[in-house]
Design a protein around this motif. Structure first.
Motif: not given
Length: 92
Positions: A56-59, A34-44, A63-70, A74-76
């Motif tokens: 957070k981690t799910e299954n 796994w890569q760090p969660q912070t790396a995913l946040q920076k990528k997004l 699992e990311v909550y926030g507001f996407d590029e639009k 979002a919950e992705k």
């Protein structure tokens, strides 16, 4: 009394629908890869997300909550190794 039973049934159905939505996405990646969660946040954020509220981690997925590029809520779900999008919960 019947009103309480009806309310309980509606609540149970609502909760089971939410649980099903989360259960349909699964990632099978060893934790060591796994890569760090912070790396995913920076990528997004670099991809244009307006705000990442929580990761957070799910299954086995991130699992990311926030507001996407639009700028839509979002919950992705993302693969924690590749950050590939696995799925999303459609917002109402």
């Amino acid at each position: 009394m019947k009103l309480n039973q009806l309310a309980a049934a509606v609540a149970a159905l609502t909760l089971s629908a939410a649980a099903f939505a989360h259960g349909e996405f699964k990632c099978d990646v060893p934790k060591a890869e796994w890569q760090p969660q912070t790396a995913l946040q920076k990528k997004l954020e670099a991809d244009g997300w307006k705000k990442v509220r929580q990761v957070k981690t799910e299954n086995g997925c991130y699992e990311v909550y926030g507001f996407d590029e639009k700028n839509q809520r979002a919950e992705k779900f993302y693969n924690p190794k590749t950050f590939e999008l696995v799925g999303e919960v459609k917002q109402k």
